[in-house]
Design an enzyme around this catalytic site. Structure first.
Site, PDB file in Angstrom:
ATOM      1  N   ASP A 111     -38.974  17.622  71.386  1.00 31.16           N
ATOM      2  CA  ASP A 111     -38.736  16.214  71.664  1.00 31.16           C
ATOM      3  C   ASP A 111     -37.366  16.111  72.318  1.00 31.16           C
ATOM      4  OD1 ASP A 111     -39.056  13.311  71.242  1.00 31.16           O
ATOM      5  OD2 ASP A 111     -40.422  13.927  69.646  1.00 31.16           O
ATOM      6  N   ASP A 213     -38.655  10.911  74.809  1.00 33.41           N
ATOM      7  CA  ASP A 213     -38.686   9.677  74.025  1.00 33.41           C
ATOM      8  C   ASP A 213     -38.353   8.460  74.893  1.00 33.41           C
ATOM      9  OD1 ASP A 213     -38.819   8.811  71.132  1.00 33.41           O
ATOM     10  OD2 ASP A 213     -36.827   8.029  71.591  1.00 33.41           O
ATOM     11  N   GLU A 280     -42.985   9.551  76.930  1.00 36.10           N
ATOM     12  CA  GLU A 280     -43.482   8.527  76.002  1.00 36.10           C
ATOM     13  C   GLU A 280     -43.358   7.174  76.696  1.00 36.10           C
ATOM     14  OE1 GLU A 280     -42.856   6.486  71.638  1.00 36.10           O
ATOM     15  OE2 GLU A 280     -41.181   6.799  72.988  1.00 36.10           O
ATOM     16  N   HIS A 345     -46.948   9.685  65.345  1.00 35.64           N
ATOM     17  CA  HIS A 345     -46.162   9.355  64.153  1.00 35.64           C
ATOM     18  C   HIS A 345     -45.696   7.903  64.120  1.00 35.64           C
ATOM     19  CE1 HIS A 345     -43.406  10.124  67.372  1.00 35.64           C
ATOM     20  NE2 HIS A 345     -42.415   9.635  66.660  1.00 35.64           N
ATOM     21  N   ASP A 346     -46.054   7.124  65.148  1.00 35.42           N
ATOM     22  CA  ASP A 346     -45.640   5.719  65.193  1.00 35.42           C
ATOM     23  C   ASP A 346     -46.809   4.753  65.039  1.00 35.42           C
ATOM     24  OD1 ASP A 346     -42.960   6.390  65.755  1.00 35.42           O
ATOM     25  OD2 ASP A 346     -43.382   6.513  67.913  1.00 35.42           O
TER      26      ASP A 346
HETATM   27  C1  NOJ Z   1     -40.079   6.554  69.803  1.00 34.98           C
HETATM   28  C2  NOJ Z   1     -40.326   7.490  68.675  1.00 34.98           C
HETATM   29  O1  NOJ Z   1     -41.634   7.984  68.751  1.00 34.98           O
HETATM   30  C3  NOJ Z   1     -40.048   6.737  67.407  1.00 34.98           C
HETATM   31  O2  NOJ Z   1     -40.472   7.431  66.267  1.00 34.98           O
HETATM   32  C4  NOJ Z   1     -38.579   6.432  67.364  1.00 34.98           C
HETATM   33  O3  NOJ Z   1     -38.292   5.649  66.228  1.00 34.98           O
HETATM   34  C5  NOJ Z   1     -38.129   5.685  68.615  1.00 34.98           C
HETATM   35  N1  NOJ Z   1     -38.682   6.227  69.820  1.00 34.98           N
HETATM   36  C6  NOJ Z   1     -36.643   5.720  68.747  1.00 34.98           C
HETATM   37  O4  NOJ Z   1     -36.224   7.000  69.131  1.00 34.98           O
END
Ligand code: NOJ
Length: 557
Positions: A111, A213, A280, A345-346
Protein backbone atom coordinates in the site's frame (compact mmCIF):
# COMPACT_ATOMS: atom_id res chain seq x y z
CA UNK A 1 -10.02 -33.39 -21.36
CA UNK A 2 -10.12 -32.07 -17.82
CA UNK A 3 -11.18 -28.41 -18.07
CA UNK A 4 -8.69 -27.54 -15.33
CA UNK A 5 -5.79 -28.49 -17.56
CA UNK A 6 -4.50 -26.43 -20.40
CA UNK A 7 -1.56 -26.27 -22.72
CA UNK A 8 0.04 -22.99 -21.68
CA UNK A 9 2.98 -23.53 -24.04
CA UNK A 10 0.72 -22.36 -26.81
CA UNK A 11 0.17 -18.97 -25.19
CA UNK A 12 2.86 -16.35 -25.46
CA UNK A 13 3.53 -14.88 -22.02
CA UNK A 14 4.19 -11.15 -21.63
CA UNK A 15 5.68 -9.12 -18.77
CA UNK A 16 2.19 -7.81 -18.00
CA UNK A 17 0.58 -11.21 -17.81
CA UNK A 18 0.68 -11.57 -14.05
CA UNK A 19 -1.50 -8.55 -13.38
CA UNK A 20 -3.59 -8.92 -16.52
CA UNK A 21 -4.34 -12.63 -16.31
CA UNK A 22 -3.77 -13.13 -12.60
CA UNK A 23 -5.78 -12.61 -9.44
CA UNK A 24 -5.00 -10.19 -6.59
CA UNK A 25 -5.71 -11.12 -2.96
CA UNK A 26 -5.91 -8.42 -0.29
CA UNK A 27 -4.48 -9.13 3.15
CA UNK A 28 -5.42 -6.81 5.99
CA UNK A 29 -2.30 -7.61 8.01
CA UNK A 30 -3.68 -6.94 11.51
CA UNK A 31 -6.28 -9.62 10.94
CA UNK A 32 -4.67 -12.30 8.81
CA UNK A 33 -2.39 -14.32 11.07
CA UNK A 34 -0.58 -13.50 14.29
CA UNK A 35 2.79 -15.22 14.77
CA UNK A 36 3.92 -13.80 18.14
CA UNK A 37 0.84 -14.06 20.34
CA UNK A 38 0.17 -10.32 20.74
CA UNK A 39 -3.27 -10.67 19.14
CA UNK A 40 -2.29 -8.62 16.08
CA UNK A 41 -1.55 -10.19 12.72
CA UNK A 42 1.96 -9.69 11.37
CA UNK A 43 4.42 -10.43 8.58
CA UNK A 44 5.50 -13.71 10.19
CA UNK A 45 1.84 -14.71 10.04
CA UNK A 46 1.55 -13.87 6.36
CA UNK A 47 4.71 -15.89 5.66
CA UNK A 48 3.23 -18.84 7.53
CA UNK A 49 0.06 -18.68 5.43
CA UNK A 50 1.53 -18.25 1.97
CA UNK A 51 0.65 -21.83 1.16
CA UNK A 52 -3.02 -21.03 1.67
CA UNK A 53 -2.70 -18.47 -1.09
CA UNK A 54 -0.90 -20.96 -3.30
CA UNK A 55 -3.59 -23.57 -2.78
CA UNK A 56 -6.25 -20.95 -3.47
CA UNK A 57 -4.47 -20.17 -6.73
CA UNK A 58 -4.06 -16.39 -6.55
CA UNK A 59 -1.12 -14.61 -8.16
CA UNK A 60 -0.48 -11.49 -6.11
CA UNK A 61 -0.92 -10.39 -2.51
CA UNK A 62 -1.70 -6.77 -1.71
CA UNK A 63 -0.86 -6.03 1.90
CA UNK A 64 -2.51 -3.02 3.57
CA UNK A 65 0.01 -0.71 5.36
CA UNK A 66 2.71 -2.31 7.49
CA UNK A 67 4.81 0.80 8.10
CA UNK A 68 5.58 2.42 11.47
CA UNK A 69 2.40 4.12 12.58
CA UNK A 70 0.71 5.45 15.72
CA UNK A 71 -2.29 3.46 14.40
CA UNK A 72 -4.81 6.32 14.65
CA UNK A 73 -6.19 4.90 11.38
CA UNK A 74 -4.65 1.44 11.70
CA UNK A 75 -1.60 2.02 9.58
CA UNK A 76 -2.99 4.57 7.12
CA UNK A 77 -1.28 7.19 9.34
CA UNK A 78 2.37 6.56 8.57
CA UNK A 79 5.26 7.98 10.58
CA UNK A 80 8.03 6.40 8.46
CA UNK A 81 7.38 5.38 4.86
CA UNK A 82 10.54 3.25 4.70
CA UNK A 83 10.24 1.01 7.74
CA UNK A 84 8.13 -1.76 9.22
CA UNK A 85 6.06 -1.21 12.34
CA UNK A 86 7.44 -3.44 15.14
CA UNK A 87 3.90 -4.78 15.62
CA UNK A 88 4.18 -6.26 12.14
CA UNK A 89 7.84 -7.30 12.16
CA UNK A 90 11.13 -6.06 10.76
CA UNK A 91 12.65 -5.13 7.42
CA UNK A 92 14.54 -8.43 7.44
CA UNK A 93 11.25 -10.21 7.95
CA UNK A 94 9.78 -8.25 5.08
CA UNK A 95 12.68 -9.21 2.79
CA UNK A 96 12.14 -12.84 3.76
CA UNK A 97 8.45 -12.51 2.94
CA UNK A 98 9.24 -11.16 -0.53
CA UNK A 99 11.71 -13.97 -1.12
CA UNK A 100 9.36 -16.69 0.10
CA UNK A 101 6.44 -15.27 -1.89
CA UNK A 102 8.52 -15.05 -5.06
CA UNK A 103 9.74 -18.61 -4.55
CA UNK A 104 6.06 -19.57 -4.76
CA UNK A 105 5.48 -17.35 -7.80
CA UNK A 106 3.39 -14.95 -5.74
CA UNK A 107 3.83 -11.21 -6.30
CA UNK A 108 3.87 -8.72 -3.43
CA UNK A 109 1.96 -5.45 -3.71
CA UNK A 110 2.31 -2.83 -0.98
CA UNK A 111 0.00 0.00 0.00
CA UNK A 112 1.37 3.43 -0.93
CA UNK A 113 -0.28 6.29 0.97
CA UNK A 114 0.70 9.51 -0.82
CA UNK A 115 -2.07 11.84 0.33
CA UNK A 116 -1.06 12.15 3.97
CA UNK A 117 1.37 11.16 6.70
CA UNK A 118 0.92 10.72 10.43
CA UNK A 119 1.14 13.94 12.44
CA UNK A 120 4.11 12.23 14.14
CA UNK A 121 6.03 11.85 10.88
CA UNK A 122 9.30 13.82 11.25
CA UNK A 123 8.38 15.81 8.11
CA UNK A 124 5.22 17.09 9.77
CA UNK A 125 6.88 17.65 13.14
CA UNK A 126 9.35 19.89 11.29
CA UNK A 127 6.68 21.50 9.14
CA UNK A 128 4.59 22.60 12.11
CA UNK A 129 7.61 23.80 14.11
CA UNK A 130 7.72 27.26 12.46
CA UNK A 131 6.26 29.13 9.51
CA UNK A 132 9.82 29.62 8.27
CA UNK A 133 10.77 25.95 8.44
CA UNK A 134 12.04 24.61 5.09
CA UNK A 135 9.48 21.79 5.31
CA UNK A 136 6.56 24.18 6.05
CA UNK A 137 5.36 23.95 2.47
CA UNK A 138 5.51 20.15 2.45
CA UNK A 139 2.03 20.25 4.00
CA UNK A 140 -1.02 22.41 3.33
CA UNK A 141 -0.98 25.43 5.64
CA UNK A 142 -3.53 28.24 5.37
CA UNK A 143 -4.45 31.32 7.35
CA UNK A 144 -7.81 31.31 9.14
CA UNK A 145 -10.81 32.64 7.19
CA UNK A 146 -11.17 36.47 7.38
CA UNK A 147 -13.63 36.30 10.27
CA UNK A 148 -11.70 33.44 11.91
CA UNK A 149 -12.33 29.70 11.63
CA UNK A 150 -11.28 27.18 8.98
CA UNK A 151 -10.07 28.53 5.61
CA UNK A 152 -12.96 26.99 3.64
CA UNK A 153 -15.85 24.51 3.92
CA UNK A 154 -13.98 21.31 3.05
CA UNK A 155 -14.79 18.37 5.30
CA UNK A 156 -12.69 15.47 6.56
CA UNK A 157 -13.86 11.99 5.56
CA UNK A 158 -13.93 10.91 9.19
CA UNK A 159 -15.95 13.87 10.50
CA UNK A 160 -15.61 17.59 11.08
CA UNK A 161 -13.73 20.14 8.97
CA UNK A 162 -10.74 19.10 6.86
CA UNK A 163 -8.73 21.70 8.79
CA UNK A 164 -7.03 21.67 12.19
CA UNK A 165 -5.73 24.81 13.89
CA UNK A 166 -2.14 24.93 15.07
CA UNK A 167 -2.06 27.54 17.87
CA UNK A 168 1.74 27.75 17.95
CA UNK A 169 2.02 29.05 14.38
CA UNK A 170 -1.48 30.52 14.02
CA UNK A 171 -2.43 28.62 10.86
CA UNK A 172 -4.63 25.69 9.87
CA UNK A 173 -3.31 22.55 8.22
CA UNK A 174 -5.38 20.46 5.83
CA UNK A 175 -6.35 16.88 6.56
CA UNK A 176 -8.71 14.95 4.31
CA UNK A 177 -9.05 12.23 6.98
CA UNK A 178 -8.24 12.43 10.70
CA UNK A 179 -6.44 15.46 12.14
CA UNK A 180 -3.69 12.95 12.92
CA UNK A 181 -3.30 12.50 9.13
CA UNK A 182 -2.08 15.85 7.72
CA UNK A 183 -2.22 16.11 3.91
CA UNK A 184 1.04 16.40 2.01
CA UNK A 185 1.37 19.22 -0.51
CA UNK A 186 1.81 17.44 -3.83
CA UNK A 187 2.23 20.76 -5.63
CA UNK A 188 5.65 20.97 -3.98
CA UNK A 189 8.29 19.27 -6.20
CA UNK A 190 10.37 18.28 -3.15
CA UNK A 191 7.42 16.32 -1.77
CA UNK A 192 6.97 14.55 -5.07
CA UNK A 193 10.67 13.69 -5.28
CA UNK A 194 10.70 12.39 -1.69
CA UNK A 195 7.63 10.25 -2.26
CA UNK A 196 9.04 8.80 -5.47
CA UNK A 197 12.12 7.81 -3.49
CA UNK A 198 9.78 5.93 -1.16
CA UNK A 199 8.47 3.97 -4.14
CA UNK A 200 12.04 3.23 -5.25
CA UNK A 201 13.01 2.10 -1.75
CA UNK A 202 10.42 -0.68 -1.87
CA UNK A 203 10.87 -1.47 -5.55
CA UNK A 204 14.58 -2.07 -4.87
CA UNK A 205 13.54 -4.53 -2.18
CA UNK A 206 11.66 -6.45 -4.86
CA UNK A 207 8.03 -5.44 -4.48
CA UNK A 208 5.95 -5.93 -7.59
CA UNK A 209 3.68 -2.93 -7.30
CA UNK A 210 1.56 -0.65 -5.17
CA UNK A 211 -2.07 -0.02 -4.39
CA UNK A 212 -2.23 3.76 -4.16
CA UNK A 213 -4.45 5.15 -1.41
CA UNK A 214 -7.03 7.87 -2.27
CA UNK A 215 -5.20 8.71 -5.47
CA UNK A 216 -7.81 11.18 -6.73
CA UNK A 217 -7.45 13.43 -3.68
CA UNK A 218 -3.74 14.17 -3.66
CA UNK A 219 -4.09 17.50 -5.48
CA UNK A 220 -6.36 20.23 -4.14
CA UNK A 221 -7.61 23.45 -5.72
CA UNK A 222 -4.80 26.02 -5.87
CA UNK A 223 -7.26 28.75 -4.78
CA UNK A 224 -8.87 26.64 -2.03
CA UNK A 225 -12.40 27.55 -3.13
CA UNK A 226 -15.43 26.42 -1.12
CA UNK A 227 -17.11 23.25 -2.36
CA UNK A 228 -20.66 23.78 -3.69
CA UNK A 229 -23.70 22.23 -1.97
CA UNK A 230 -24.71 18.70 -2.96
CA UNK A 231 -28.27 18.95 -4.34
CA UNK A 232 -28.84 15.24 -3.59
CA UNK A 233 -27.87 15.46 0.07
CA UNK A 234 -30.45 13.96 2.39
CA UNK A 235 -30.65 15.10 6.03
CA UNK A 236 -29.54 12.28 8.31
CA UNK A 237 -26.94 11.08 5.77
CA UNK A 238 -23.24 11.20 6.64
CA UNK A 239 -22.68 15.01 6.81
CA UNK A 240 -19.51 14.50 4.75
CA UNK A 241 -21.75 14.40 1.66
CA UNK A 242 -23.25 17.86 2.31
CA UNK A 243 -20.88 19.40 -0.26
CA UNK A 244 -19.78 18.11 -3.66
CA UNK A 245 -16.04 17.52 -3.62
CA UNK A 246 -15.47 19.76 -6.61
CA UNK A 247 -12.31 21.43 -5.38
CA UNK A 248 -10.58 18.71 -3.41
CA UNK A 249 -10.85 15.59 -5.51
CA UNK A 250 -10.18 14.48 -9.08
CA UNK A 251 -8.67 17.76 -10.29
CA UNK A 252 -7.06 17.73 -13.76
CA UNK A 253 -3.65 18.45 -12.21
CA UNK A 254 -3.61 14.97 -10.68
CA UNK A 255 -3.10 13.29 -14.05
CA UNK A 256 0.49 14.44 -14.75
CA UNK A 257 1.40 13.29 -11.24
CA UNK A 258 -0.11 9.87 -11.84
CA UNK A 259 1.98 9.67 -15.02
CA UNK A 260 5.09 10.63 -13.03
CA UNK A 261 4.39 7.86 -10.49
CA UNK A 262 3.95 5.42 -13.34
CA UNK A 263 7.32 6.38 -14.82
CA UNK A 264 8.94 5.67 -11.46
CA UNK A 265 7.56 2.14 -11.23
CA UNK A 266 8.34 1.56 -14.90
CA UNK A 267 12.01 2.17 -14.10
CA UNK A 268 11.86 -1.22 -12.40
CA UNK A 269 9.90 -3.16 -15.01
CA UNK A 270 11.75 -5.49 -17.30
CA UNK A 271 10.97 -7.86 -20.12
CA UNK A 272 10.24 -10.64 -17.63
CA UNK A 273 7.89 -8.84 -15.30
CA UNK A 274 6.35 -5.40 -15.06
CA UNK A 275 5.56 -3.50 -11.84
CA UNK A 276 2.02 -2.40 -11.36
CA UNK A 277 0.11 0.56 -9.93
CA UNK A 278 -3.43 0.06 -8.68
CA UNK A 279 -5.33 3.25 -7.86
CA UNK A 280 -7.90 3.48 -5.09
CA UNK A 281 -10.56 5.57 -6.83
CA UNK A 282 -14.17 5.87 -5.77
CA UNK A 283 -15.31 7.67 -8.92
CA UNK A 284 -18.06 7.29 -11.51
CA UNK A 285 -17.03 5.25 -14.57
CA UNK A 286 -16.45 8.20 -16.85
CA UNK A 287 -13.99 9.73 -14.39
CA UNK A 288 -12.45 6.45 -13.28
CA UNK A 289 -11.20 5.52 -16.74
CA UNK A 290 -9.29 8.82 -16.99
CA UNK A 291 -6.77 7.28 -14.57
CA UNK A 292 -5.56 4.89 -17.27
CA UNK A 293 -3.92 8.08 -18.53
CA UNK A 294 -4.62 7.80 -22.25
CA UNK A 295 -2.24 10.30 -23.87
CA UNK A 296 -2.39 11.98 -27.26
CA UNK A 297 -0.29 9.21 -28.83
CA UNK A 298 -2.79 6.59 -27.70
CA UNK A 299 -0.49 5.27 -24.96
CA UNK A 300 -1.73 4.51 -21.45
CA UNK A 301 0.56 6.33 -19.04
CA UNK A 302 -1.52 6.25 -15.86
CA UNK A 303 -2.14 3.47 -13.36
CA UNK A 304 -2.57 0.06 -14.95
CA UNK A 305 -5.50 -0.82 -12.70
CA UNK A 306 -7.77 2.00 -11.52
CA UNK A 307 -9.75 0.04 -8.95
CA UNK A 308 -13.28 -0.57 -10.21
CA UNK A 309 -15.55 -0.66 -7.14
CA UNK A 310 -18.79 -0.59 -9.11
CA UNK A 311 -19.84 -4.08 -8.00
CA UNK A 312 -19.78 -2.81 -4.41
CA UNK A 313 -22.06 0.12 -5.20
CA UNK A 314 -24.43 -1.36 -7.79
CA UNK A 315 -27.80 -2.82 -6.85
CA UNK A 316 -27.53 -6.61 -6.87
CA UNK A 317 -29.82 -7.34 -9.83
CA UNK A 318 -29.03 -9.02 -13.14
CA UNK A 319 -30.21 -6.08 -15.26
CA UNK A 320 -28.20 -3.54 -13.21
CA UNK A 321 -25.03 -5.58 -13.35
CA UNK A 322 -25.50 -6.34 -17.03
CA UNK A 323 -25.78 -2.58 -17.72
CA UNK A 324 -22.77 -1.89 -15.53
CA UNK A 325 -20.52 -4.40 -17.28
CA UNK A 326 -21.56 -3.19 -20.73
CA UNK A 327 -21.01 0.46 -19.73
CA UNK A 328 -17.63 -0.30 -18.19
CA UNK A 329 -16.47 -2.27 -21.22
CA UNK A 330 -17.61 0.59 -23.47
CA UNK A 331 -15.88 3.24 -21.34
CA UNK A 332 -12.45 1.55 -21.28
CA UNK A 333 -9.81 3.14 -23.50
CA UNK A 334 -8.24 0.86 -26.13
CA UNK A 335 -5.78 -1.55 -24.53
CA UNK A 336 -6.88 -0.78 -20.95
CA UNK A 337 -7.06 -3.74 -18.60
CA UNK A 338 -10.41 -3.94 -16.77
CA UNK A 339 -10.61 -5.00 -13.12
CA UNK A 340 -13.30 -5.91 -10.60
CA UNK A 341 -13.52 -5.79 -6.80
CA UNK A 342 -16.20 -7.33 -4.55
CA UNK A 343 -14.97 -6.14 -1.19
CA UNK A 344 -12.21 -4.57 0.86
CA UNK A 345 -11.32 -3.39 4.36
CA UNK A 346 -13.54 -0.30 4.03
CA UNK A 347 -16.78 -1.87 2.85
CA UNK A 348 -19.31 -4.37 4.19
CA UNK A 349 -18.42 -7.93 3.17
CA UNK A 350 -20.08 -9.43 0.10
CA UNK A 351 -21.63 -12.32 2.06
CA UNK A 352 -23.35 -9.78 4.32
CA UNK A 353 -24.40 -7.49 1.49
CA UNK A 354 -26.03 -10.15 -0.68
CA UNK A 355 -26.45 -13.16 1.60
CA UNK A 356 -24.57 -16.46 1.73
CA UNK A 357 -26.16 -18.16 -1.31
CA UNK A 358 -25.83 -15.13 -3.51
CA UNK A 359 -22.22 -14.75 -2.36
CA UNK A 360 -21.48 -17.97 -4.27
CA UNK A 361 -22.93 -16.43 -7.41
CA UNK A 362 -20.90 -13.28 -6.73
CA UNK A 363 -17.72 -15.40 -6.62
CA UNK A 364 -18.54 -16.84 -10.02
CA UNK A 365 -19.27 -13.39 -11.41
CA UNK A 366 -15.99 -11.94 -10.09
CA UNK A 367 -13.92 -14.83 -11.40
CA UNK A 368 -15.48 -15.03 -14.85
CA UNK A 369 -15.76 -11.37 -15.84
CA UNK A 370 -13.12 -9.92 -18.14
CA UNK A 371 -10.55 -8.15 -15.98
CA UNK A 372 -8.26 -8.62 -13.02
CA UNK A 373 -10.23 -9.74 -9.95
CA UNK A 374 -9.29 -8.63 -6.43
CA UNK A 375 -10.39 -10.88 -3.57
CA UNK A 376 -10.63 -9.71 0.02
CA UNK A 377 -9.23 -12.08 2.65
CA UNK A 378 -11.90 -14.25 4.23
CA UNK A 379 -14.39 -13.85 1.40
CA UNK A 380 -13.11 -17.19 0.09
CA UNK A 381 -14.70 -18.86 3.12
CA UNK A 382 -17.78 -16.65 3.11
CA UNK A 383 -16.89 -14.59 6.18
CA UNK A 384 -19.57 -12.07 7.12
CA UNK A 385 -19.54 -8.69 8.87
CA UNK A 386 -19.29 -9.09 12.63
CA UNK A 387 -21.33 -6.73 14.82
CA UNK A 388 -18.92 -5.05 17.25
CA UNK A 389 -20.32 -3.91 20.62
CA UNK A 390 -19.87 -0.20 21.30
CA UNK A 391 -17.24 -0.74 23.98
CA UNK A 392 -15.08 -2.83 21.61
CA UNK A 393 -15.11 -0.42 18.67
CA UNK A 394 -11.65 0.24 17.26
CA UNK A 395 -12.28 2.15 14.04
CA UNK A 396 -12.01 5.96 14.35
CA UNK A 397 -14.69 6.32 11.66
CA UNK A 398 -17.23 4.68 14.01
CA UNK A 399 -15.88 6.48 17.06
CA UNK A 400 -16.22 9.90 15.38
CA UNK A 401 -19.65 9.27 13.88
CA UNK A 402 -21.21 6.63 16.12
CA UNK A 403 -24.38 4.79 15.20
CA UNK A 404 -24.39 5.69 11.50
CA UNK A 405 -23.19 2.27 10.40
CA UNK A 406 -19.93 3.71 9.05
CA UNK A 407 -17.54 1.68 11.21
CA UNK A 408 -15.22 -0.70 9.37
CA UNK A 409 -14.40 -3.10 12.20
CA UNK A 410 -17.14 -5.57 11.12
CA UNK A 411 -15.30 -6.43 7.87
CA UNK A 412 -11.85 -6.49 9.52
CA UNK A 413 -12.27 -9.36 11.99
CA UNK A 414 -9.59 -12.06 12.28
CA UNK A 415 -9.25 -14.68 9.57
CA UNK A 416 -10.86 -17.99 10.50
CA UNK A 417 -8.28 -20.71 9.92
CA UNK A 418 -9.36 -23.67 12.01
CA UNK A 419 -11.41 -24.86 14.97
CA UNK A 420 -8.43 -24.29 17.30
CA UNK A 421 -8.59 -21.53 19.91
CA UNK A 422 -9.29 -18.10 18.35
CA UNK A 423 -9.73 -19.85 15.00
CA UNK A 424 -5.97 -20.43 14.81
CA UNK A 425 -5.48 -16.68 14.29
CA UNK A 426 -3.55 -16.05 17.51
CA UNK A 427 -2.48 -17.71 20.72
CA UNK A 428 -3.16 -14.41 22.51
CA UNK A 429 -6.23 -12.20 22.68
CA UNK A 430 -7.37 -11.10 19.22
CA UNK A 431 -7.31 -7.30 18.73
CA UNK A 432 -10.86 -7.54 17.41
CA UNK A 433 -13.45 -10.17 18.25
CA UNK A 434 -13.95 -13.14 15.92
CA UNK A 435 -17.18 -14.00 14.12
CA UNK A 436 -19.33 -16.38 16.16
CA UNK A 437 -19.29 -18.96 13.34
CA UNK A 438 -15.50 -19.55 13.38
CA UNK A 439 -15.69 -23.09 14.89
CA UNK A 440 -17.43 -24.28 11.70
CA UNK A 441 -16.65 -21.61 9.12
CA UNK A 442 -12.90 -21.90 8.75
CA UNK A 443 -10.29 -22.84 6.17
CA UNK A 444 -9.54 -26.24 7.66
CA UNK A 445 -13.18 -27.36 7.80
CA UNK A 446 -13.98 -26.03 4.35
CA UNK A 447 -10.91 -27.70 2.85
CA UNK A 448 -12.55 -31.03 3.67
CA UNK A 449 -15.96 -30.12 2.27
CA UNK A 450 -16.42 -30.32 -1.49
CA UNK A 451 -19.56 -28.21 -1.21
CA UNK A 452 -17.93 -25.36 0.72
CA UNK A 453 -17.35 -21.79 -0.39
CA UNK A 454 -13.61 -22.44 -0.30
CA UNK A 455 -13.99 -25.42 -2.61
CA UNK A 456 -16.01 -23.24 -4.99
CA UNK A 457 -13.37 -20.49 -4.95
CA UNK A 458 -10.59 -23.00 -5.58
CA UNK A 459 -12.52 -24.57 -8.41
CA UNK A 460 -13.36 -21.23 -10.07
CA UNK A 461 -9.80 -19.95 -9.72
CA UNK A 462 -8.36 -23.16 -11.13
CA UNK A 463 -10.79 -22.94 -14.05
CA UNK A 464 -9.89 -19.30 -14.64
CA UNK A 465 -6.18 -20.12 -14.60
CA UNK A 466 -6.62 -23.03 -16.98
CA UNK A 467 -8.95 -21.43 -19.50
CA UNK A 468 -7.51 -18.66 -21.68
CA UNK A 469 -11.08 -17.62 -22.51
CA UNK A 470 -11.54 -16.70 -18.84
CA UNK A 471 -8.15 -15.26 -18.00
CA UNK A 472 -7.54 -13.28 -21.18
CA UNK A 473 -10.47 -13.79 -23.52
CA UNK A 474 -12.96 -11.33 -24.96
CA UNK A 475 -16.22 -10.44 -23.30
CA UNK A 476 -19.50 -10.60 -25.19
CA UNK A 477 -22.73 -9.49 -23.53
CA UNK A 478 -25.65 -11.83 -24.19
CA UNK A 479 -29.33 -11.00 -23.88
CA UNK A 480 -31.04 -13.23 -21.35
CA UNK A 481 -34.50 -13.34 -19.82
CA UNK A 482 -35.73 -12.35 -16.40
CA UNK A 483 -33.16 -12.37 -13.64
CA UNK A 484 -30.41 -14.12 -15.60
CA UNK A 485 -27.14 -12.40 -16.41
CA UNK A 486 -25.45 -13.99 -19.42
CA UNK A 487 -22.18 -13.40 -21.20
CA UNK A 488 -19.64 -15.28 -23.27
CA UNK A 489 -15.88 -15.27 -22.92
CA UNK A 490 -13.80 -16.35 -25.87
CA UNK A 491 -10.22 -16.86 -26.90
CA UNK A 492 -9.35 -18.06 -30.39
CA UNK A 493 -11.72 -20.96 -31.17
CA UNK A 494 -12.78 -21.38 -27.58
CA UNK A 495 -16.03 -19.84 -26.33
CA UNK A 496 -17.41 -20.27 -22.82
CA UNK A 497 -20.83 -19.10 -21.69
CA UNK A 498 -21.55 -17.83 -18.17
CA UNK A 499 -25.14 -17.86 -16.92
CA UNK A 500 -25.99 -16.40 -13.53
CA UNK A 501 -29.48 -16.57 -12.05
CA UNK A 502 -29.92 -13.59 -9.73
CA UNK A 503 -33.57 -14.50 -9.18
CA UNK A 504 -35.32 -16.28 -6.33
CA UNK A 505 -37.11 -18.67 -8.73
CA UNK A 506 -35.80 -21.35 -11.13
CA UNK A 507 -34.72 -19.93 -14.50
CA UNK A 508 -35.12 -22.00 -17.69
CA UNK A 509 -32.32 -21.17 -20.12
CA UNK A 510 -33.06 -20.68 -23.80
CA UNK A 511 -31.09 -23.18 -25.95
CA UNK A 512 -30.08 -20.22 -28.13
CA UNK A 513 -27.78 -19.04 -25.34
CA UNK A 514 -25.99 -22.34 -24.92
CA UNK A 515 -22.95 -23.67 -26.77
CA UNK A 516 -23.52 -26.69 -29.04
CA UNK A 517 -23.17 -29.91 -27.05
CA UNK A 518 -22.69 -28.01 -23.80
CA UNK A 519 -21.04 -29.32 -20.68
CA UNK A 520 -20.95 -27.68 -17.25
CA UNK A 521 -17.39 -26.65 -16.39
CA UNK A 522 -18.40 -25.13 -13.05
CA UNK A 523 -21.56 -24.53 -11.07
CA UNK A 524 -22.25 -22.79 -7.79
CA UNK A 525 -24.31 -25.88 -6.99
CA UNK A 526 -21.90 -28.67 -6.04
CA UNK A 527 -24.52 -31.29 -6.98
CA UNK A 528 -24.88 -30.11 -10.60
CA UNK A 529 -23.73 -32.79 -13.06
CA UNK A 530 -21.27 -32.05 -15.85
CA UNK A 531 -23.59 -33.23 -18.61
CA UNK A 532 -26.85 -31.49 -19.39
CA UNK A 533 -29.75 -33.83 -20.06
CA UNK A 534 -32.55 -32.03 -21.89
CA UNK A 535 -33.07 -28.38 -21.14
CA UNK A 536 -31.10 -26.36 -18.58
CA UNK A 537 -32.94 -24.81 -15.66
CA UNK A 538 -30.86 -22.84 -13.16
CA UNK A 539 -31.85 -23.03 -9.51
CA UNK A 540 -32.34 -19.74 -7.62
CA UNK A 541 -28.94 -18.06 -7.12
CA UNK A 542 -27.27 -20.67 -9.30
CA UNK A 543 -24.54 -19.83 -11.77
CA UNK A 544 -22.85 -22.05 -14.36
CA UNK A 545 -19.91 -21.83 -16.71
CA UNK A 546 -20.62 -23.80 -19.86
CA UNK A 547 -18.15 -25.06 -22.42
CA UNK A 548 -18.60 -27.14 -25.53
CA UNK A 549 -17.70 -30.81 -25.72
CA UNK A 550 -16.31 -30.34 -29.20
CA UNK A 551 -14.50 -27.12 -28.38
CA UNK A 552 -11.40 -26.84 -30.54
CA UNK A 553 -9.52 -24.52 -28.16
CA UNK A 554 -6.45 -25.89 -26.38
CA UNK A 555 -8.10 -25.90 -22.98
CA UNK A 556 -11.07 -28.14 -23.62
CA UNK A 557 -9.74 -30.41 -26.29
C1 NOJ B 1 -8.53 4.61 2.14
C2 NOJ B 1 -8.20 3.41 2.95
O1 NOJ B 1 -8.62 2.26 2.28
C3 NOJ B 1 -8.85 3.59 4.29
O2 NOJ B 1 -8.82 2.42 5.06
C4 NOJ B 1 -8.18 4.74 4.98
O3 NOJ B 1 -8.82 5.00 6.21
C5 NOJ B 1 -8.22 6.00 4.12
N1 NOJ B 1 -7.91 5.75 2.75
C6 NOJ B 1 -7.24 7.01 4.63
O4 NOJ B 1 -5.93 6.61 4.32
Amino acid sequence: MDPLETDHEEIKMSADDWWKCGIVYQVYPRSFQDSNGDGIGDLGGIRARLDHLVSLGVDAVWISPIYPSPMADFGYDISDFCGIDPRFGTLDGFDALVQEAHARELKIILDFVPNHTSDRHPWFVQSRSARSDPRRDWYIWRDPAPGGGPPNNWLGNFGGPAWAFDPATGQYYGHSFLKEQPDLNWRNPEVRAAMYEVLRFWLRRGVDGFRVDVLSQIIKDAQFRDNPPNPDFIEGQDPFFRWLMLYNTDLPEVQPIVAEMRRVVDEFSDARSSRVLIGELYLPLARLVAYYGLNTEGMLEGVQLPFNFQLIATEWQAARIDRLVRDYEAALPAGAQPNWVLGNHDRSRIASRVGPRMARLAAMLLLTLRGTPTLYYGDEIGMTDVPIPADEVQDPFEKNKPGMGLGRDPERTPMQWSAAAHAGFTTGTPWLRLAADWPTRNVEAQSQDAGSMLALYRRLIALRRAQPALNRGNYEALDAEDEVLAYARSFEAQRLVVLLNFGATPAPISPALMPRQPIVLASTDPARAESIEGSLVLAPCEGVVLGAVDDKGPATR
